[in-house]
Design a protein around this motif. Sequence first.
Motif, short mmCIF file in Angstrom:
data_model
loop_
_atom_site.label_atom_id
_atom_site.label_comp_id
_atom_site.label_asym_id
_atom_site.label_seq_id
_atom_site.Cartn_x
_atom_site.Cartn_y
_atom_site.Cartn_z
N UNK A 59 0.83 -1.20 0.00
CA UNK A 59 0.00 0.00 0.00
C UNK A 59 0.86 1.25 0.00
N UNK A 60 0.34 2.32 -0.58
CA UNK A 60 1.04 3.60 -0.61
C UNK A 60 0.37 4.56 0.37
N UNK A 61 1.09 4.99 1.39
CA UNK A 61 0.59 5.96 2.36
C UNK A 61 1.79 6.63 3.01
N UNK A 62 1.57 7.83 3.58
CA UNK A 62 2.70 8.52 4.20
C UNK A 62 2.43 8.94 5.64
N UNK A 63 1.30 8.50 6.19
CA UNK A 63 1.00 8.77 7.59
C UNK A 63 0.16 7.62 8.13
N UNK A 64 0.33 7.35 9.41
CA UNK A 64 -0.35 6.22 10.05
C UNK A 64 -0.82 6.64 11.44
N UNK A 65 -2.03 6.20 11.79
CA UNK A 65 -2.54 6.52 13.11
C UNK A 65 -3.94 5.98 13.27
N UNK A 66 -4.56 6.36 14.36
CA UNK A 66 -5.91 5.90 14.64
C UNK A 66 -6.40 6.45 15.95
N UNK A 67 -7.49 5.87 16.42
CA UNK A 67 -8.13 6.34 17.64
C UNK A 67 -7.23 6.08 18.85
N UNK A 68 -6.99 7.13 19.62
CA UNK A 68 -6.21 6.97 20.83
C UNK A 68 -6.98 6.05 21.78
N UNK A 69 -6.42 5.11 22.34
CA UNK A 69 -5.07 4.87 22.74
C UNK A 69 -4.52 3.60 22.11
N UNK A 95 -8.27 11.90 18.46
CA UNK A 95 -8.91 11.99 19.77
C UNK A 95 -10.32 11.43 19.69
N UNK A 96 -10.82 10.98 20.83
CA UNK A 96 -12.20 10.49 20.87
C UNK A 96 -13.19 11.64 20.68
N UNK A 97 -12.80 12.84 21.10
CA UNK A 97 -13.62 14.04 20.92
C UNK A 97 -12.68 15.21 20.66
N UNK A 127 -14.89 -3.47 14.99
CA UNK A 127 -14.46 -2.45 14.04
C UNK A 127 -14.84 -1.04 14.42
N UNK A 128 -15.44 -0.85 15.60
CA UNK A 128 -15.92 0.47 16.00
C UNK A 128 -14.84 1.54 16.09
N UNK A 129 -13.74 1.25 16.75
CA UNK A 129 -12.67 2.25 16.89
C UNK A 129 -12.05 2.63 15.54
N UNK A 130 -11.70 1.65 14.70
CA UNK A 130 -11.16 2.04 13.40
C UNK A 130 -12.15 2.83 12.55
N UNK A 131 -13.43 2.50 12.63
CA UNK A 131 -14.43 3.25 11.86
C UNK A 131 -14.52 4.70 12.33
N UNK A 132 -14.44 4.92 13.63
CA UNK A 132 -14.43 6.28 14.17
C UNK A 132 -13.22 7.04 13.64
N UNK A 133 -12.07 6.38 13.62
CA UNK A 133 -10.84 7.01 13.12
C UNK A 133 -10.92 7.31 11.63
N UNK A 134 -11.48 6.38 10.85
CA UNK A 134 -11.63 6.60 9.40
C UNK A 134 -12.48 7.85 9.16
N UNK A 135 -13.59 7.96 9.87
CA UNK A 135 -14.48 9.11 9.72
C UNK A 135 -13.76 10.41 10.04
N UNK A 136 -13.01 10.43 11.15
CA UNK A 136 -12.28 11.63 11.56
C UNK A 136 -11.21 11.99 10.52
N UNK A 146 -6.58 2.06 3.92
CA UNK A 146 -6.93 0.78 4.52
C UNK A 146 -6.96 0.91 6.04
N UNK A 147 -7.47 -0.14 6.67
CA UNK A 147 -7.39 -0.30 8.12
C UNK A 147 -6.58 -1.56 8.37
N UNK A 148 -5.62 -1.49 9.31
CA UNK A 148 -4.79 -2.65 9.64
C UNK A 148 -4.69 -2.78 11.15
#
Length: 181
Positions: A59-69, A95-97, A127-136, A146-148
């Motif tokens: 995959x091609x991407x240049x940043x990685x992250x997700x919902x804390x923590x 952040x969560x909020x 999949x709840x936390x990754x979905x929240x992060x995708x939306x943000x 993608x989500x990993x």
Amino acid sequence: MTAREQLLDLIKAKAVVHGKVTLSSGKEADYYVDLRRITLDGQAAPLVGEVMRELVSDLQFDAVGGLTMGADPVATAMLHAAAAQGGRLDAFVVRKAEKAHGLQQRIEGPSISGRRVLVVEDTSTTGGSPLTAVEACREAGAEVVAVAVIADRSSGAGERIQDEAGVPYRYAYGLGDLGLS
């Protein structure tokens, strides 16, 4: 022994906890996979970075992250693995909020606006936390590729993420790998 095999051994030895627990989804389980015992471990965290980068190497991407923590140490491990291999990868925290003071940002770290990003998590059941992060991330102007996750506890996380977010879902280890199926 490969990094993937070493990490699996460490997860089985340090992170799989047997006994009744209530998951973040509200469901009960007879075991818990506490991956913070891995992602914050000095021996295991570098392996997390290697294994997760290999998982998404096409995959091609240049940043990685997700919902804390849960995502924070995974993203950091991947950032360090990229640097160790002569590459560059930024990390971000969702952040969560939205913060009510300072710059009032929902996403911390380098800007992800206009960038291709990978959303990560330590483990996922629904999949709840990754979905929240995708939306943000999308609200911040990023393209989510993608989500990993390290471990999939599979109660439909992959299908839900693919259906609701329209992005591929990958995991390094499933329940069978962990001896839990």
